[in-house]
Design an enzyme around this catalytic site. Structure first.
Site, PDB file in Angstrom:
ATOM      1  N   GLU A   1      10.334  21.122  -4.047  1.00  0.00           N
ATOM      2  CA  GLU A   1      10.908  21.111  -2.593  1.00  0.00           C
ATOM      3  C   GLU A   1      11.665  22.302  -2.260  1.00  0.00           C
ATOM      4  OE1 GLU A   1      10.789  16.617  -0.952  1.00  0.00           O
ATOM      5  OE2 GLU A   1      12.845  17.247  -1.275  1.00  0.00           O
TER       6      GLU A   1
ATOM      7  N   ASN B   1      15.685  10.992 -18.337  1.00  0.00           N
ATOM      8  CA  ASN B   1      15.057  10.079 -19.151  1.00  0.00           C
ATOM      9  C   ASN B   1      15.220  10.583 -20.617  1.00  0.00           C
ATOM     10  OD1 ASN B   1      13.624   8.362 -17.274  1.00  0.00           O
ATOM     11  ND2 ASN B   1      11.668   8.932 -17.737  1.00  0.00           N
TER      12      ASN B   1
ATOM     13  N   THR C   1      13.002  10.851  -2.188  1.00  0.00           N
ATOM     14  CA  THR C   1      11.599  10.606  -2.278  1.00  0.00           C
ATOM     15  C   THR C   1      11.017  11.647  -1.395  1.00  0.00           C
ATOM     16  OG1 THR C   1      11.787   9.013  -0.558  1.00  0.00           O
ATOM     17  CG2 THR C   1      11.385   8.162  -2.875  1.00  0.00           C
TER      18      THR C   1
ATOM     19  N   HIS D   1      19.838   8.105 -10.634  1.00  0.00           N
ATOM     20  CA  HIS D   1      18.622   9.024 -10.705  1.00  0.00           C
ATOM     21  C   HIS D   1      18.092   9.511  -9.428  1.00  0.00           C
ATOM     22  CE1 HIS D   1      15.209   6.641 -11.176  1.00  0.00           C
ATOM     23  NE2 HIS D   1      14.681   7.588 -11.376  1.00  0.00           N
TER      24      HIS D   1
END
Length: 505
Positions: free
Chosen positions: A230, A354, A404, A428
């Site tokens: 982005e 993760n 998002t 996160h």
């Protein structure tokens, strides 16, 4: 005999404005209590999910997040408590947004691939530029196209960075050091990566041939799902001192956020480990509440093999984000007809969402060596922590929170309180509110794309049909999540970013 919703509530207690406790007995064999952090809006979602489960409506085959937090609290060797962050939602084994730490000196303690997730070292990297929104707006479409052309995106996308089997072995072992050696990274990039972009216990021999075969063509690719690159602008600065240390000095400054992981390679490492661990559990007589919580004693051959393979997959993901940084720098340089250096395209930070790592933490007044599982959660170390870069010693570690598609993202900093309450861990991202299948049923992809266009966001998508899964409506509100962590004191807001262009798999 299953309990009804009101019976379940007996085990839940609100202990502060933003925190609930899950008492022992909520699920069988809890070794420690659970907690989860929420605000009013997020609390409603959590309890709704539990209520639906009591009526027999499962969440896409997963248990409700609260139950999953409880089941993790029943794993052998867990210390302090099983912790759910505000973006928690049900996942495979562990909920996504559930973190837990296990005592390395307890011979019973386990490692569980479900506590890391299938996309090992899925994470976020943030780059800054010396450009202003006014420089980018006129060439926004061109820039989005240049990034889309440079970065291979989509489900089966193949990398453009030449790589043979020997290169892959080296990348798995070396992480960002490989990118540096091959000329795809700048020396200072490494300083600004969690773990300095290289997990030292990585062993490429513990990564199966099948995983390597999946990973070889995918290096430097974006992948589908919630992965994106982005172009963003600084929308708000909450902490000027921390922002300055990160090279952010005014609203409207342009940044690039890259969100990606270990692609098919990490997925295969997790799958291989789960198969091996099922056998180890029988042998070592490990009992778990949910068979998705397959695990192995940390010291067992299976446990060690997984940790070494996971570290290699982690290194692969750092090389992947480094490769995409290289391609982003090229795309920007091409559009602005200058060099990445002149655009000041530096890495602010790179975090993992993760991962499982060995860390030192103080528990009940004693320093202990723990294996910290963070799944859908981010390390957030406080100021003066020895493991964070020199530049951030006074601010605390930067924590990158991707919103998002089409919503804002945040940069937070770690706190001392987070160190004592959550093992230096915070949220996160937004966390799903609707399952992927539900999102596809409820939302039309053209509507999602139109909405982004209406917001003035340039968009390039490789698989438009997958867009609904990632629509903002499918997620919790990222501002709720970030504010909950801020109010609870486990991380502090530094910068808010809003997107002006998004490139997606």
């Amino acid at each position: 005999m299953s309990r009804n919703y009101n019976d379940e509530l007996q085990f839940l207690e609100k202990i502060s404005k933003n925190c609930w406790r899950i008492k022992k007995g909520f699920v069988p064999n809890m070794q420690v209590e659970g907690v989860f952090y929420v605000n009013d809006a997020l609390e409603k979602l959590m309890f709704e999910e539990l209520r639906n489960a009591c009526r027999g409506g499962g969440v896409g085959g997963f248990l409700p997040a609260m139950k999953q937090i409880g089941n993790v609290a029943a794993l052998p060797g867990i210390v302090h408590r099983s912790i759910g962050l505000p973006d928690v939602h049900s996942g495979y084994g562990f909920a996504i947004g559930n973190m837990a730490a296990f005592d390395m000196n307890d011979s019973e303690a386990v490692v569980s691939p479900g506590g890391v997730g299938f996309d090992i070292n899925c994470g976020v990297r943030l780059l800054r530029t010396n450009l202003d929104e006014s420089d980018v707006q006129p060439v926004k479409e061109q820039l989005a196209q240049a990034m889309f052309d440079h970065i291979p995106v989509g489900v089966g996308s193949k990398g453009v960075i030449p790589m043979n089997a020997k290169d892959l072995e080296e990348a798995l072992e070396m992480g960002v050091d490989w990118s540096l050696r091959e000329g795809y990274a700048w020396a200072e990039d490494k300083e600004h990566c969690e773990e300095y972009g290289r997990m030292l216990q990585a062993d490429p021999n513990k990564v199966s041939a099948r995983a390597k075969k999946r990973g070889l063509p995918q290096l430097g690719t974006l992948g589908a799902g919630n992965h994106y690159a982005e172009i963003q602008v600084v929308d708000e600065i909450f902490n000027e001192y921390a922002a300055k240390k990160m090279g952010i000095d005014h609203k409207g400054q342009v940044c690039v956020m890259i969100h990606s992981g270990s692609r098919g390679l990490g997925h295969q490492v997790a799958t291989d480990a789960l198969v091996a661990m099922e056998k180890a559990m029988k042998r070592d007589k490990i009992i778990v509440n949910d068979r998705q919580l397959a695990c192995a004693r940390i010291a067992s051959p299976e446990g060690q093999d997984y940790l070494k393979g996971m570290a290699a997959a982690g290194n692969y993901a750092w090389v992947n984000r480094s490769s995409m940084t290289f391609l982003t720098r090229q795309a920007f340089a091409k559009v602005f007809n200058t060099t990445p250096d002149d655009l000041d395209l530096h890495v602010i930070y790179d975090v993992s969402h993760n991962i499982a790592k060995v860390e030192q933490h103080v528990v009940d007044g004693k320093e202990r060596t723990l294996l910290v599982h963070r799944k859908g959660s981010t390390r957030a170390f406080p100021p003066h922590h020895p493991l964070i870069a020199v530049d951030y010693q006074l601010t605390g570690q930067p924590v990158l929170i991707g919103g998002t598609m089409g919503t804002c993202s945040y940069v937070l900093t770690g706190t001392e309180q987070g160190m004592t309450e959550t093992f230096g861990t915070t949220c996160h991202g937004a966390g799903r509110a609707l399952s992927r299948a539900k999102s596809r049923r409820n939302l039309d992809f053209q509507d999602v794309l139109d909405k982004l266009a209406d917001m003035g966001i340039a968009i390039r998508v490789a698989s438009p049909k997958l867009v609904m899964e990632e629509a903002p409506e499918s997620y919790k509100n990222v501002t709720d999540v970030v504010n909950t962590c801020h109010d609870a004191g486990i991380s502090k807001k530094a910068i808010k970013l809003r997107p002006i262009a998004v490139i997606k798999g």
